[in-house]
Motif scaffolding. Structure first.
Motif, PDB file in Angstrom:
ATOM      1  N   LEU A  45      -0.559 -14.681  20.512  1.00 56.67           N
ATOM      2  CA  LEU A  45      -1.440 -14.109  19.508  1.00 56.67           C
ATOM      3  C   LEU A  45      -0.707 -14.023  18.175  1.00 56.67           C
ATOM      4  CD1 LEU A  45      -2.927 -11.299  21.733  1.00 56.67           C
ATOM      5  CD2 LEU A  45      -4.272 -13.087  20.632  1.00 56.67           C
ATOM      6  N   ASN A  46      -1.478 -14.171  17.078  1.00 50.19           N
ATOM      7  CA  ASN A  46      -0.906 -14.026  15.747  1.00 50.19           C
ATOM      8  C   ASN A  46      -1.984 -13.526  14.795  1.00 50.19           C
ATOM      9  OD1 ASN A  46      -2.411 -16.361  14.815  1.00 50.19           O
ATOM     10  ND2 ASN A  46      -0.866 -17.637  15.812  1.00 50.19           N
ATOM     11  N   GLU A  47      -1.636 -13.384  13.534  1.00 48.38           N
ATOM     12  CA  GLU A  47      -2.585 -12.849  12.549  1.00 48.38           C
ATOM     13  C   GLU A  47      -3.805 -13.742  12.364  1.00 48.38           C
ATOM     14  OE1 GLU A  47      -2.521  -9.952  11.184  1.00 48.38           O
ATOM     15  OE2 GLU A  47      -0.589  -9.348  11.945  1.00 48.38           O
ATOM     16  N   GLN A  52     -10.442 -13.558  16.451  1.00 48.29           N
ATOM     17  CA  GLN A  52     -11.357 -14.442  17.183  1.00 48.29           C
ATOM     18  C   GLN A  52     -11.111 -14.339  18.682  1.00 48.29           C
ATOM     19  OE1 GLN A  52     -13.958 -16.419  15.853  1.00 48.29           O
ATOM     20  NE2 GLN A  52     -14.450 -16.500  18.040  1.00 48.29           N
ATOM     21  N   PHE A  53      -9.835 -14.249  19.062  1.00 51.55           N
ATOM     22  CA  PHE A  53      -9.511 -14.147  20.485  1.00 51.55           C
ATOM     23  C   PHE A  53     -10.130 -12.905  21.109  1.00 51.55           C
ATOM     24  CE2 PHE A  53      -6.854 -12.375  23.863  1.00 51.55           C
ATOM     25  CZ  PHE A  53      -6.869 -13.419  24.768  1.00 51.55           C
ATOM     26  N   PHE A  54      -9.965 -11.745  20.472  1.00 57.01           N
ATOM     27  CA  PHE A  54     -10.503 -10.508  21.046  1.00 57.01           C
ATOM     28  C   PHE A  54     -12.020 -10.428  20.914  1.00 57.01           C
ATOM     29  CE2 PHE A  54      -6.051  -8.963  20.423  1.00 57.01           C
ATOM     30  CZ  PHE A  54      -5.784  -8.805  21.777  1.00 57.01           C
ATOM     31  N   PHE A  55     -12.578 -11.085  19.908  1.00 49.64           N
ATOM     32  CA  PHE A  55     -14.039 -11.175  19.809  1.00 49.64           C
ATOM     33  C   PHE A  55     -14.604 -11.906  21.024  1.00 49.64           C
ATOM     34  CE2 PHE A  55     -17.866 -13.551  18.558  1.00 49.64           C
ATOM     35  CZ  PHE A  55     -18.690 -12.505  18.158  1.00 49.64           C
ATOM     36  N   PRO A 109     -14.909  -2.609  19.938  1.00 49.63           N
ATOM     37  CA  PRO A 109     -14.631  -3.757  20.814  1.00 49.63           C
ATOM     38  C   PRO A 109     -13.236  -4.353  20.717  1.00 49.63           C
ATOM     39  CG  PRO A 109     -16.058  -4.413  18.996  1.00 49.63           C
ATOM     40  CD  PRO A 109     -15.957  -2.922  18.944  1.00 49.63           C
ATOM     41  N   TYR A 110     -12.683  -4.472  19.509  1.00 46.49           N
ATOM     42  CA  TYR A 110     -11.386  -5.133  19.381  1.00 46.49           C
ATOM     43  C   TYR A 110     -10.276  -4.296  20.017  1.00 46.49           C
ATOM     44  CZ  TYR A 110     -13.765  -8.205  16.085  1.00 46.49           C
ATOM     45  OH  TYR A 110     -14.630  -9.102  15.515  1.00 46.49           O
TER      46      TYR A 110
END
Length: 240
Positions: free
Chosen positions: A60-62, A67-70, A99-100
């Motif tokens: 994971l990065n900035e 988008q990943f957690f969405f 959600p995030y």
């Protein structure tokens, strides 16, 4: 006449003998070549496929974390996590409409990140803060998972009541109060610590085992609010 005939037959015989010898030499030279080709074929089958692709480890990065957690939170029905500590266990329930932060906490739990970390900051009658440790293993876990922050989500109406699970802000240059994803704190103040509202993101609450949270809050601490005796999160697990 007889001499010429004998000479002619002799030449024919010599040519015949030479022809046979060349044919035998040809067969002899071809047999090793045939064997080499067969052995090479066998060897080739034993060699692994050279076009096998080793997938690069995801981090994971900035750029990719939001988008990943969405995507990760879509269809995520589980919203409870049990934390077993060296002083007992308690259970938190995560808010579905944050959600995030919910997805981040579930993801890190499933990755085993919290296992072996500590409640590294304890402020009497205020909070207990967990998710860090002074060992190389925790630092290695963070490096493998990636470096990222989470945006604040403070407008869902949740307040920092007693038992609230919330996100601390990163200490890095951070004017927008972005949350440090690897740590969390729990409010123990009665009835709450409402001066935190608007500055930090509540994303869950303790629903079972608040007495254990209070017990952790009472341990002796040293400089920097670090407990004199380490309080470990031995296991964090998502439960139904």
């Amino acid at each position: 006449m007889m001499i010429r005939k004998i000479a002619f037959l002799t030449i024919i015989l010599i040519l015949f003998i030479l022809g046979c010898k060349q044919e035998n030499d040809k067969k002899t030279s071809e047999e090793p070549l045939k064997e080499i080709i067969q052995d090479s074929s066998k060897t080739a089958k034993a060699i692994p496929e050279v076009n096998e692709v080793i997938a690069e480890e995801f981090k994971l990065n900035e750029e990719n974390s939001i988008q990943f957690f969405f995507d990760y939170q879509k269809g995520l029905k589980e919203n409870k996590v049990k934390l077993t500590t060296s002083m007992g266990s308690f259970t938190v329930q995560l808010y579905d409409n944050v959600p995030y932060h919910k997805a981040n906490f579930i993801y890190l739990t499933r990755k085993g990140y919290f296992d072996g970390t500590q409640f590294h900051r304890i402020v009497k009658d205020f909070i207990i803060q967990g998710g860090n440790a002074d060992d190389d293993e925790t630092a290695d876990k963070r490096r493998k998972l990636g470096r990222y922050l989470l945006p604040p989500d403070t407008r869902k109406g949740y307040k920092h009541h007693r038992g609230t699970l919330s996100m601390p802000s990163s200490e890095i240059n951070n004017p927008h109060k972005l949350a440090s994803p690897y740590e969390f704190f729990i409010v123990v103040t009665k009835p709450g610590s409402y001066h935190l509202d608007g500055g930090f993101t509540p994303f869950g609450k303790v629903i079972e085992g608040m007495d254990v949270v209070d017990k952790i809050n009472k341990v002796q601490v040293g400089k920097g609010d670090w407990p004199s005796k380490n309080v470990y999160i031995e296991k964090a697990e998502v439960i139904q």
